[in-house]
Design a protein around this motif. Structure first.
Motif, PDB file in Angstrom:
ATOM      1  N   UNK A 335      42.664  14.089 -39.729  1.00 10.46           N
ATOM      2  CA  UNK A 335      43.482  12.875 -39.709  1.00 10.46           C
ATOM      3  C   UNK A 335      43.332  12.123 -38.399  1.00 10.46           C
ATOM      4  N   UNK A 336      43.094  10.826 -38.521  1.00  5.76           N
ATOM      5  CA  UNK A 336      42.871   9.997 -37.344  1.00  5.76           C
ATOM      6  C   UNK A 336      41.415   9.632 -37.140  1.00  5.76           C
ATOM      7  N   UNK A 337      40.509  10.274 -37.897  1.00  9.72           N
ATOM      8  CA  UNK A 337      39.076  10.031 -37.726  1.00  9.72           C
ATOM      9  C   UNK A 337      38.712   8.571 -37.976  1.00  9.72           C
ATOM     10  N   UNK A 338      39.527   7.874 -38.777  1.00 11.37           N
ATOM     11  CA  UNK A 338      39.199   6.499 -39.147  1.00 11.37           C
ATOM     12  C   UNK A 338      39.182   5.555 -37.948  1.00 11.37           C
ATOM     13  N   UNK A 339      39.713   6.006 -36.814  1.00  3.29           N
ATOM     14  CA  UNK A 339      39.710   5.178 -35.609  1.00  3.29           C
ATOM     15  C   UNK A 339      38.424   5.322 -34.797  1.00  3.29           C
ATOM     16  N   UNK A 340      37.515   6.163 -35.257  1.00  5.99           N
ATOM     17  CA  UNK A 340      36.241   6.363 -34.566  1.00  5.99           C
ATOM     18  C   UNK A 340      35.420   5.074 -34.547  1.00  5.99           C
ATOM     19  N   UNK A 341      34.802   4.774 -33.417  1.00  8.34           N
ATOM     20  CA  UNK A 341      33.897   3.621 -33.315  1.00  8.34           C
ATOM     21  C   UNK A 341      32.511   4.092 -32.886  1.00  8.34           C
ATOM     22  N   UNK A 342      31.505   3.585 -33.568  1.00  8.10           N
ATOM     23  CA  UNK A 342      30.114   3.949 -33.297  1.00  8.10           C
ATOM     24  C   UNK A 342      29.312   2.685 -33.013  1.00  8.10           C
ATOM     25  N   UNK A 343      28.315   2.791 -32.131  1.00 10.03           N
ATOM     26  CA  UNK A 343      27.443   1.656 -31.825  1.00 10.03           C
ATOM     27  C   UNK A 343      25.993   2.086 -31.987  1.00 10.03           C
ATOM     28  N   UNK A 344      25.247   1.312 -32.773  1.00 12.91           N
ATOM     29  CA  UNK A 344      23.812   1.547 -32.955  1.00 12.91           C
ATOM     30  C   UNK A 344      23.103   0.289 -32.486  1.00 12.91           C
ATOM     31  N   UNK A 345      22.503   0.349 -31.301  1.00 10.99           N
ATOM     32  CA  UNK A 345      21.928  -0.834 -30.667  1.00 10.99           C
ATOM     33  C   UNK A 345      20.410  -0.744 -30.586  1.00 10.99           C
ATOM     34  N   UNK A 346      19.771  -1.924 -30.564  1.00  9.88           N
ATOM     35  CA  UNK A 346      18.327  -1.959 -30.706  1.00  9.88           C
ATOM     36  C   UNK A 346      17.500  -2.123 -29.463  1.00  9.88           C
ATOM     37  N   UNK A 347      18.123  -2.443 -28.309  1.00  6.03           N
ATOM     38  CA  UNK A 347      17.331  -2.579 -27.093  1.00  6.03           C
ATOM     39  C   UNK A 347      18.225  -2.511 -25.864  1.00  6.03           C
ATOM     40  N   UNK A 348      17.647  -2.681 -24.705  1.00  2.51           N
ATOM     41  CA  UNK A 348      18.344  -2.455 -23.437  1.00  2.51           C
ATOM     42  C   UNK A 348      19.280  -3.602 -23.043  1.00  2.51           C
ATOM     43  N   UNK A 357      31.309   0.935 -24.753  1.00  2.75           N
ATOM     44  CA  UNK A 357      32.592   0.497 -25.309  1.00  2.75           C
ATOM     45  C   UNK A 357      32.976   1.297 -26.549  1.00  2.75           C
ATOM     46  N   UNK A 358      31.995   1.879 -27.224  1.00  3.22           N
ATOM     47  CA  UNK A 358      32.264   2.658 -28.440  1.00  3.22           C
ATOM     48  C   UNK A 358      32.581   4.109 -28.066  1.00  3.22           C
ATOM     49  N   UNK A 359      33.142   4.854 -29.017  1.00  3.62           N
ATOM     50  CA  UNK A 359      33.365   6.280 -28.785  1.00  3.62           C
ATOM     51  C   UNK A 359      32.026   6.990 -28.623  1.00  3.62           C
ATOM     52  N   UNK A 360      31.096   6.643 -29.511  1.00  2.00           N
ATOM     53  CA  UNK A 360      29.737   7.195 -29.417  1.00  2.00           C
ATOM     54  C   UNK A 360      28.765   6.052 -29.619  1.00  2.00           C
ATOM     55  N   UNK A 361      27.792   5.936 -28.768  1.00  2.00           N
ATOM     56  CA  UNK A 361      26.812   4.870 -28.894  1.00  2.00           C
ATOM     57  C   UNK A 361      25.409   5.366 -28.651  1.00  2.00           C
ATOM     58  N   UNK A 378      32.289   8.408 -25.063  1.00  5.23           N
ATOM     59  CA  UNK A 378      33.478   8.017 -24.294  1.00  5.23           C
ATOM     60  C   UNK A 378      33.102   7.294 -23.002  1.00  5.23           C
ATOM     61  N   UNK A 379      32.098   6.433 -23.105  1.00  4.96           N
ATOM     62  CA  UNK A 379      31.720   5.596 -21.975  1.00  4.96           C
ATOM     63  C   UNK A 379      30.745   6.186 -20.998  1.00  4.96           C
ATOM     64  N   UNK A 380      30.330   7.436 -21.208  1.00  7.01           N
ATOM     65  CA  UNK A 380      29.418   8.080 -20.270  1.00  7.01           C
ATOM     66  C   UNK A 380      28.121   8.501 -20.957  1.00  7.01           C
TER      67      UNK A 380
END
Length: 407
Positions: A335-348, A357-361, A378-380
């Motif tokens: 419960x609470x997983x729906x607040x997860x944010x993911x980022x899939x980015x294509x370049x630098x 900015x995302x939980x996992x990117x 978590x930003x690192x």
């Protein structure tokens, strides 16, 4: 974090529909409607289950003839055996007064009745038929949606208002008169139901149109003149991107103004299309506006000349599908997983920033960049992925994160 759409939410009367609360302090509820023949118990049960599994909190079914009314208890029983407790709403037109009285088990089984005041009856039969349905609702302690639709508007009321407007010293445009007829039909029908003994906390009103500006105008008028819970939906929204864009444009304006307690996206399915699409779109509207959270958000780069590789597109698609497939299990376990944010980015360019900015990117290599994909949690920055199985490695990272954070 706070959102203006939540802070400005208009206060309406809360209505209990089965175990789901609509209005009051409850979050905006997502509902949908089947397109199966309700008399087909197996087919309708299957679609109700699929809609509920996709996240529909209320499911409306057509009750148009005796065979449909007789099938309702069997559908409910079948869903209960599947541990699916989604409330069923009966959609009645023309003959609802007959079906609800002739099939009391159907009346008892349904969690709510939808009544269209434009076709419940005509002339002297109108009030009598409407009264019969309301009396059944009172007997079984069921809520009712007074569902006005401009495609089946009460013509007698519309003609009366048009005549009055023509005689006015300052006549309004015909479209404005129609707006008034829609609003008045809903509010006056609700007041009539109350006079018959149906409590105010058993009434929801809808006033659907198929044009965006008409819908916005009508609901603004409705919200200003009643505190009944309101169901939103652009009726006959259309197919594909047209239906999605039109529904989003109309409902987003109203929701941002604090109007609306439950929504349905009336998409026309493409041939062979999935009926659950309307549920996903409704969820995405509410989640994108910050009103509710249903599923992890996947932020993905649109691509440009720097991202000639299709790797980031394929990864974004893989992750989106992975998250959707894992949602039923995660919903039960984390419960609470729906607040997860993911980022899939294509370049630098924006990759590291968005990833932080995302939980996992993940920031994938663009044209001319080294074949490496740094991972941020978590930003690192925590590691760098390389090789042919980056997608699976990233999914494993997401799974591990979810289990640790919400397990």
């Amino acid at each position: 974090m706070t959102y203006s759409a939540i802070e400005t939410r208009q206060k309406t009367i809360g209505v209990n529909v089965g175990h789901i609360k609509v209005g009051g302090s409850a979050p905006v509820v997502v509902q949908s409607m089947t397109n199966t023949d309700t008399a087909d118990v197996q087919g309708t049960t299957k679609q109700c289950f699929e809609l509920a599994k996709a996240g529909s909190e209320l499911v409306r079914i057509t009750v148009d003839r005796e065979e449909s009314a007789a099938a309702v208890p069997a559908i409910r029983a079948a869903l209960d055996k599947m541990n699916c407790n989604v409330p069923l709403v009966g959609d009645f037109h023309y003959n609802g007064h007959t079906l609800l009285t002739s099939y009391p088990e159907c009346a008892e089984t349904l969690a709510k009745y939808r009544i269209n005041p434009g076709n419940v009856g005509f002339k002297d039969k109108k009030d009598r038929n409407f009264s019969t349905m309301i009396e059944v609702a009172i007997k079984h302690s069921k809520p009712v949606r007074i569902g006005v639709n401009w495609g089946s508007l009460d013509q007698a009321m519309l003609a009366q208002l048009m005549d009055e407007n023509a005689k006015s010293a300052n006549p309004m445009p015909a479209r404005a008169v129609m707006h008034e007829a829609i609003v008045r039909s809903g509010i006056e029908s609700a007041h009539f139901a109350e006079e018959l003994g149906l409590p105010r906390d058993k009434i929801i009103i809808s006033a659907k149109c198929s044009e965006v500006q008409d819908l916005i105008a009508v609901y603004r008028m409705m919200a200003a003149r009643t505190d009944h819970a309101l169901h939103l939906g652009l009726t006959e929204a259309g197919m594909g991107s047209k239906g999605i864009v039109a529904s989003t444009a109309a409902l987003s304006v109203l929701l941002q103004e604090g109007i609306g307690d439950t929504i349905r996206i009336s998409l026309t399915p493409e041939p062979g299309g999935d009926r659950t699409r309307e549920v996903v779109v409704a969820q995405e509207i509410l989640q994108t506006m910050g009103l509710r959270a249903f599923a992890p958000m996947v932020i993905a780069c649109p691509g440009c000349g720097r991202t000639t590789s299709t790797v980031f597109q394929e990864l974004a698609q893989d992750i989106q599908s992975y998250v959707r497939n894992r949602m039923p299990d995660w919903r039960e376990t984390y419960p609470g997983f729906e607040n997860l944010s993911l980022a899939v980015m294509g370049c630098i360019v924006n990759g590291p920033g968005e990833s932080k900015h995302a939980d996992i990117g993940i920031s994938l290599p663009g044209t001319g960049e080294l074949p490496a994909a740094p991972i941020y949690i978590d930003g690192k920055k925590v590691k760098t992925l390389r090789g042919e199985n980056i997608s699976q490695q990233f999914q494993d990272i997401v799974e591990n994160y979810v289990s640790k954070r919400w397990g």
